[in-house]
Design a protein around this motif. Structure first.
Motif, PDB file in Angstrom:
ATOM      1  N   ASP A 108     -17.621 -13.512  50.267  1.00 29.64           N
ATOM      2  CA  ASP A 108     -16.281 -13.547  49.667  1.00 29.64           C
ATOM      3  C   ASP A 108     -15.362 -14.475  50.460  1.00 29.64           C
ATOM      4  O   ASP A 108     -14.581 -15.242  49.877  1.00 29.64           O
ATOM      5  CB  ASP A 108     -15.680 -12.137  49.628  1.00 29.64           C
ATOM      6  N   LEU A 115      -8.235  -9.144  49.810  1.00 29.71           N
ATOM      7  CA  LEU A 115      -9.227  -8.923  48.770  1.00 29.71           C
ATOM      8  C   LEU A 115      -8.775  -7.752  47.914  1.00 29.71           C
ATOM      9  O   LEU A 115      -8.433  -6.681  48.427  1.00 29.71           O
ATOM     10  CB  LEU A 115     -10.589  -8.631  49.414  1.00 29.71           C
ATOM     11  N   ASN A 156      -9.219 -17.568  43.379  1.00 25.94           N
ATOM     12  CA  ASN A 156      -9.475 -16.755  42.191  1.00 25.94           C
ATOM     13  C   ASN A 156      -8.444 -15.636  42.191  1.00 25.94           C
ATOM     14  O   ASN A 156      -8.545 -14.694  42.982  1.00 25.94           O
ATOM     15  CB  ASN A 156     -10.886 -16.188  42.238  1.00 25.94           C
ATOM     16  N   LYS A 163      -9.412 -11.969  42.195  1.00 28.34           N
ATOM     17  CA  LYS A 163     -10.132 -11.433  43.349  1.00 28.34           C
ATOM     18  C   LYS A 163      -9.258 -11.321  44.588  1.00 28.34           C
ATOM     19  O   LYS A 163      -9.484 -10.462  45.441  1.00 28.34           O
ATOM     20  CB  LYS A 163     -11.347 -12.313  43.661  1.00 28.34           C
ATOM     21  N   TRP A 164      -8.247 -12.200  44.672  1.00 30.26           N
ATOM     22  CA  TRP A 164      -7.419 -12.236  45.877  1.00 30.26           C
ATOM     23  C   TRP A 164      -5.946 -12.050  45.526  1.00 30.26           C
ATOM     24  O   TRP A 164      -5.445 -12.618  44.571  1.00 30.26           O
ATOM     25  CB  TRP A 164      -7.600 -13.561  46.616  1.00 30.26           C
TER      26      TRP A 164
END
Length: 235
Positions: free
Chosen positions: A203, A104, A81, A84-85
């Protein structure tokens, strides 16, 4: 360092306990018996090193994992994603087999993951596990394997390992998948401080669940993640 820890532990426990306790070289606590034999304090420690269970759950990538990162060496990849990363391609020399790092977003780099590959012939997952754990134990002052199981992720059979280490006084915990094929193996491993690990484990698991089969990268396929160059000054 390991020998010092073992000696100190033995000396302290001789005073405190009728049965002497010590640490093995891989960080497992054992009881030394009067007849010269020993046994693990925690029987699960022995079993975790020797066995690999099978998780029957079928794991799949997140629907938010929309961008495929491909290995340059092996036919394998990782769906992530991108919101998100953050992807890193400037790999430190200490991460010898790493191809990509992931941090992250907005987390000050406290949570990260590594995608690494090695073109090394290994016949089966049990042998791969032994090689991996031997290397980890040799580089850590303390090591404990917490989980070891086979999983099916996006149709791939992978080895899942979760373990904790202490190195130079710092405690870290890891969770990762290892995918083996005829070319070698691919590892997707997430980590953070042991204190924060449970908080960020969802996560990390969401990220590593993106491991997938993919043709290796040809040329530069990360261009949409490379920031555009600054505008040229007007002459």
């Amino acid at each position: 360092m390991k020998k010092t820890i073992v000696v100190i532990t033995i000396l302290l426990n001789v005073i405190l306990f009728s049965q002497t306790k010590a640490l093995t070289e891989n960080g497992k606590e054992v009881v030394l018996l009067e007849n010269g034999t020993w046994k693990f304090v925690n029987e699960s420690d022995a079993k975790s090193l020797e066995t690999i269970s099978t998780n029957e759950t079928l794991f799949e990538k997140s629907t938010d994992a929309t961008f495929l990162i491909k290995s340059k060496k092996i036919d394998a990849g990782l769906f992530i994603n991108p919101k998100k990363w953050k992807i890193g391609t400037n790999i430190p020399n200490t991460l010898r087999y790493a191809e990509y790092t992931f941090t992250l977003q907005n987390n000050l780099n406290n949570v990260m993951a590594v995608m690494s590959t090695e073109n090394f012939p290994i016949s089966n997952y049990r042998s791969l596990k032994e090689v991996l754990l031997s290397n980890i134990q040799n580089s850590a002052d303390y090591f404990r394997l917490k989980e070891s199981e086979y999983r099916t992720v996006n149709g791939l059979k992978v080895l899942y390992l979760r373990y904790a280490i202490n190195t130079k006084g710092l405690d870290f915990e890891y969770a990762g998948y290892y995918f083996l094929n005829d070319e070698g193996y691919t590892a997707i491993v997430g980590l953070t401080s042991q204190r924060d690990f449970e908080k960020f484990l969802p996560d990390i698991l969401t990220l590593i669940n993106g491991i997938s089969s993919a043709e290796r990268q040809k040329g530069s396929e990360l261009k949409e993640y490379v920031s555009p160059p600054p505008p040229m000054p007007k002459k």
